[in-house]
Design a protein around this motif. Structure first.
Motif, short mmCIF file in Angstrom:
data_model
loop_
_atom_site.label_atom_id
_atom_site.label_comp_id
_atom_site.label_asym_id
_atom_site.label_seq_id
_atom_site.Cartn_x
_atom_site.Cartn_y
_atom_site.Cartn_z
N ASN A 598 -1.04 -17.24 18.57
CA ASN A 598 -0.81 -15.94 17.94
C ASN A 598 -2.10 -15.15 17.75
N GLU A 599 -3.20 -15.87 17.61
CA GLU A 599 -4.47 -15.17 17.43
C GLU A 599 -4.83 -14.41 18.70
N ASP A 600 -4.59 -15.03 19.85
CA ASP A 600 -4.89 -14.38 21.13
C ASP A 600 -3.68 -13.64 21.70
N LYS A 601 -2.54 -13.70 20.98
CA LYS A 601 -1.31 -13.04 21.42
C LYS A 601 -0.92 -13.48 22.83
N VAL A 602 -0.80 -14.80 22.99
CA VAL A 602 -0.48 -15.38 24.30
C VAL A 602 0.65 -16.39 24.13
N LEU A 603 1.60 -16.37 25.07
CA LEU A 603 2.67 -17.36 25.11
C LEU A 603 2.46 -18.25 26.34
N PHE A 604 2.67 -19.57 26.20
CA PHE A 604 2.44 -20.51 27.29
C PHE A 604 3.78 -21.01 27.83
N VAL A 605 3.90 -21.00 29.17
CA VAL A 605 5.11 -21.49 29.84
C VAL A 605 4.69 -22.49 30.91
N SER A 606 5.41 -23.61 30.96
CA SER A 606 5.15 -24.63 31.97
C SER A 606 6.15 -24.48 33.12
N PHE A 607 5.64 -24.24 34.33
CA PHE A 607 6.46 -24.18 35.53
C PHE A 607 6.14 -25.41 36.37
N GLU A 608 7.07 -26.37 36.37
CA GLU A 608 6.88 -27.60 37.14
C GLU A 608 5.53 -28.24 36.81
N GLY A 609 5.13 -28.20 35.53
CA GLY A 609 3.87 -28.81 35.12
C GLY A 609 2.67 -27.89 35.20
N LYS A 610 2.83 -26.71 35.79
CA LYS A 610 1.73 -25.74 35.90
C LYS A 610 1.81 -24.79 34.71
N MET A 611 0.75 -24.74 33.89
CA MET A 611 0.76 -23.92 32.68
C MET A 611 0.38 -22.48 33.01
N VAL A 612 1.21 -21.55 32.56
CA VAL A 612 0.98 -20.12 32.82
C VAL A 612 0.91 -19.40 31.48
N GLU A 613 -0.07 -18.51 31.34
CA GLU A 613 -0.24 -17.74 30.11
C GLU A 613 0.35 -16.34 30.28
N TYR A 614 1.08 -15.88 29.26
CA TYR A 614 1.61 -14.52 29.23
C TYR A 614 1.10 -13.83 27.97
N LYS A 615 0.40 -12.72 28.13
CA LYS A 615 0.09 -11.90 26.97
C LYS A 615 1.40 -11.32 26.45
N PHE A 616 1.46 -11.10 25.15
CA PHE A 616 2.72 -10.66 24.53
C PHE A 616 3.26 -9.39 25.19
N GLU A 617 2.35 -8.49 25.61
CA GLU A 617 2.84 -7.24 26.20
C GLU A 617 3.42 -7.45 27.61
N ASP A 618 3.24 -8.66 28.18
CA ASP A 618 3.77 -8.94 29.53
C ASP A 618 5.04 -9.79 29.49
N LEU A 619 5.62 -9.98 28.31
CA LEU A 619 6.77 -10.88 28.21
C LEU A 619 8.06 -10.29 28.75
N ASP A 620 8.02 -9.03 29.21
CA ASP A 620 9.19 -8.49 29.90
C ASP A 620 9.30 -9.08 31.31
#
Length: 697
Positions: A598-620
């Motif tokens: 939340n401090e960096d406003k980033v959400l983490f998603v794992s795709f087949e074990g590969k971690m991808v970062e999404y800034k909150f404004e890109d969550l669409d």
């Protein structure tokens, strides 16, 4: 007009859609108006008027706003700790202000490197804070400008990231450029902005944007071009102005290279060029003769006990032709044939590569064949920095054999990038099922290649004995022929039909299947092994409602992000909605939410074990995927598919959609709905023809 100055103390309401805000200043003043989301602790200079609300009393209604730095230590802590700057949360904000006191804002503006003096801030964190500070300084003024012209805060950050401080000037000159420059902004939004800037209905910028929008919409609907008469008719209706009054707009668009007109058909230029380059490359590859080997007949003869005559012919052709297409429905032995082809080429020590359009399709290909398979983007080594491929016409891919699976999913632009990068020394084999739904993108490449009759075709029709034991496969073939599937209620089957005529009961029944019956009987994981497909997004049994229900009932984890209707929890099943080459994730990829910073406003998603970062404004870019549309499931397989079918889906009930959905299931398929809806899908073979011109002009 009056002016007031104060520090924002607390937000009472904020609308993401239009920026309507209600907040209190530290002196208790209630303020209302349209603004971007500011931060508690922001010092604001406001102009406007006093109004009396019948319920809430005296309020200050904003006309304009400017932001100034807070001056008190408590105001600075609230300001910095609000989350507006990546790298600074409430704890870090307090440490900074404890160290620098009321001179903190001067440090940020004039000597930000001094933050290294603060405990917990190192060189890496300082860089994050620097970037966040510079961004927010510019973005607030830009966002105030954008908000005042009807642009929601949802898009303000994206616009600022794209244009920087030049955003106001660029948008004032031509707001319609937002359509092509900012993902998520369509013509309707840009047109509203245009009206706010005084652009009239027949403004050339608006008409040009409308024409391009109609062509892009046609591309999204699968068309490569639109007939000019149809384009003029549709654009005139949408714009509510006569687009056909003059050819000047079309001439200017063509002179600028944005469109290409041929035989009365209008293309976005890159699509016309892509089709012609596909044709040129295929003709080039077909001119190359395959090498002959005296050992071929002997090797082939050793295959006869393992393969059918259809498969033997395909295997032989793969060595005598430089290009071929292998097509056939489920259970006809496409994979077995590919194994034979690979064995043949290995016998002659040939280099072999495998690829498919999506990550899931490539993974499945590798699992069943036993050789590494890549996505086409990985195969060609996509370069996200400039949007190019490392392998191209000037640097062709060198391999003896290239097999491409799930070719029905490949659209015109991807086929262009692939085919121009193939060396004349390579044998290329396209594999696919022409009866599946065509590509999500523009074109109908596999169908057009087969119809051209230029490429040797191996059509596999025999359903093998082990496949005949599967009701999924036999019923898929029945549906493909326009016959109703056999509904077997008397014995165990992998093709189950549950009769339910009340739409409102279907979600609860699906939920019970996922939570109780299927895990108990088949040991299925409700989230990973079971995929719900729906033909539509809206309605009681649409994707949107099913996702909301299943998120609430299947995932009891804590919320990690909530903004309006968009809610994500830890462990949520999510899907990527667009190709994002920077992140190396693609339309249709499925992953799981891991958590947030939340401090960096980033959400983490794992795709087949590969971690991808999404800034909150890109969550669409991502959405819940407990349920997805049939189109989004292309190229994927799941142990269990549940497909609701109701007559409310009638607009989407088509034979190829039903066929595609059924063939996604490997172990169990459950249809739930009415036989009438099932019959509507089976009998509707009126697939809308796509406007394509591959090998047709």
């Amino acid at each position: 007009m009056e002016s007031i100055t104060g520090v924002i103390d607390i937000y009472l309401f904020y609308s993401e859609n239009n920026g309507y805000s209600v907040f209190k200043l530290e002196d208790g003043t209630s303020v209302v108006g349209n603004l971007p989301k500011l931060n508690e602790g922001d010092r604001v200079e406001l102009t406007g008027e006093w109004v009396k609300h019948p319920r809430y009393g005296k309020q200050f209604k904003i006309e304009t706003a400017n932001i100034a730095h807070p001056t008190t230590e408590s105001g600075i802590i609230k300001y910095l700790g609000s989350g507006m700057i990546h790298g600074i949360g409430p704890v870090t904000a307090k440490r900074i202000v404890n160290h620098f006191g009321e001179s903190t804002m001067d440090v940020f503006d004039n000597n930000i490197s001094r933050l290294l003096e603060v405990e917990g801030i190192g060189a890496k964190k300082l860089e994050v804070i620097k970037e966040g500070w510079e961004t927010q300084k510019g973005v607030k003024n830009v966002m105030l400008f954008l908000q005042s012209h009807g642009i929601s805060s949802t898009y303000s950050m994206k616009i600022y990231k794209t244009y920087g401080d030049a955003a106001p000037d660029l948008i004032e000159k031509n707001p319609y450029r937002l359509i092509s420059d900012i993902w998520g902004i369509g013509f309707k939004t840009a047109d509203e902005i245009g009206k706010n800037f005084g652009f009239t209905g027949d403004d050339p910028f608006r008409i040009k944007a409308g024409i391009i929008h109609m062509l892009q919409q046609a591309n999204r609907d699968g068309h490569v071009f639109l007939p000019k008469e149809e384009l003029i008719k549709e654009a005139s209706y949408m714009l509510q102005t006569d687009v056909g009054y003059s050819d000047i707009v079309f001439e200017e668009l063509e002179e600028n290279g944005e469109i290409y007109i041929h035989n009365g058909n209008v293309y976005i230029s890159e699509y016309y060029q892509a089709e012609r380059e596909i044709e040129n490359s295929i003709n080039r590859l077909l001119q190359t003769k395959a090498e002959k080997s005296p050992k071929l007949d002997k090797v082939i003869s050793s295959f006869k006990e393992k393969y059918s005559s259809e498969q033997i012919n395909a295997i032989r052709s793969s060595f005598s032709e430089k290009m071929m297409i292998i097509t056939g429905g489920p259970g006809t032995g496409k994979t077995t044939t590919l194994k034979g082809i690979i064995q043949l080429f290995q016998t002659f020590d040939k280099k072999i590569m495998l690829a498919a359009p999506t990550g899931r399709a490539a993974k499945r290909m590798a699992e069943v064949i036993g050789i590494e398979a890549k996505t086409i983007h990985r195969l060609l080594e996509f370069n996200p920095q400039d949007g190019s491929f490392n392998y191209n016409e000037d640097n062709p891919l060198e391999t003896d054999l290239l097999i491409i699976d799930e070719v029905s999913m490949i659209d015109t632009l991807l086929m262009y990038s692939l085919i121009v990068a193939i060396s004349s020394n390579t044998t290329i084999i396209f594999v696919g099922d022409v009866d599946q739904l065509p590509s999500v993108g523009a074109g109908n490449v596999l169908k057009d290649l087969i119809a051209s009759e230029k490429i040797p075709l191996a059509e596999l029709n025999t359903i093998f004995r082990q496949a005949k034991d599967s009701d999924i496969i036999t019923n898929a073939h029945r549906i493909n022929k326009g016959e109703m599937p056999a509904l077997n209620f008397l014995q165990d089957t992998d093709f189950v039909f549950l009769d339910e005529s009340v739409n409102g009961n279907i979600p609860k029944k699906i939920l019970n299947l996922c939570v109780n019956e299927l895990p108990q009987k088949y040991n299925f994981n409700p989230v990973e092994d079971i995929q719900i497909l729906s033909p539509i997004y809206k309605g009681e049994v649409g994707v949107t409602a099913l996702n909301k229900l299943f998120q609430n009932e299947l995932n009891k984890s804590a919320k990690v992000f909530a903004q309006g209707e968009k809610i994500f929890k830890a462990n949520d099943k999510v899907m990527q909605l667009r190709n994002n080459y920077d992140k190396n994730v693609f339309n249709g990829d499925i992953g799981f939410v891991v958590g947030t910073n939340n401090e960096d406003k980033v959400l983490f998603v794992s795709f087949e074990g590969k971690m991808v970062e999404y800034k909150f404004e890109d969550l669409d870019e991502i959405t819940l995927a407990y349920a997805v549309t049939v189109h989004k499931s292309q190229g994927s397989e799941f142990p269990c598919i549940i497909l609701p079918l109701t007559t409310s889906h009638y607009m989407m009930l088509q034979r190829n959609l039903l066929y595609t959905a059924i063939t996604r299931a490997t172990k169990l398929l459950i249809l739930i709905g009415t036989k009438r809806a099932l019959a509507m899908g089976v009998n509707n073979n009126k697939v809308r023809n796509r406007f394509t011109s591959l090998f047709k002009i």
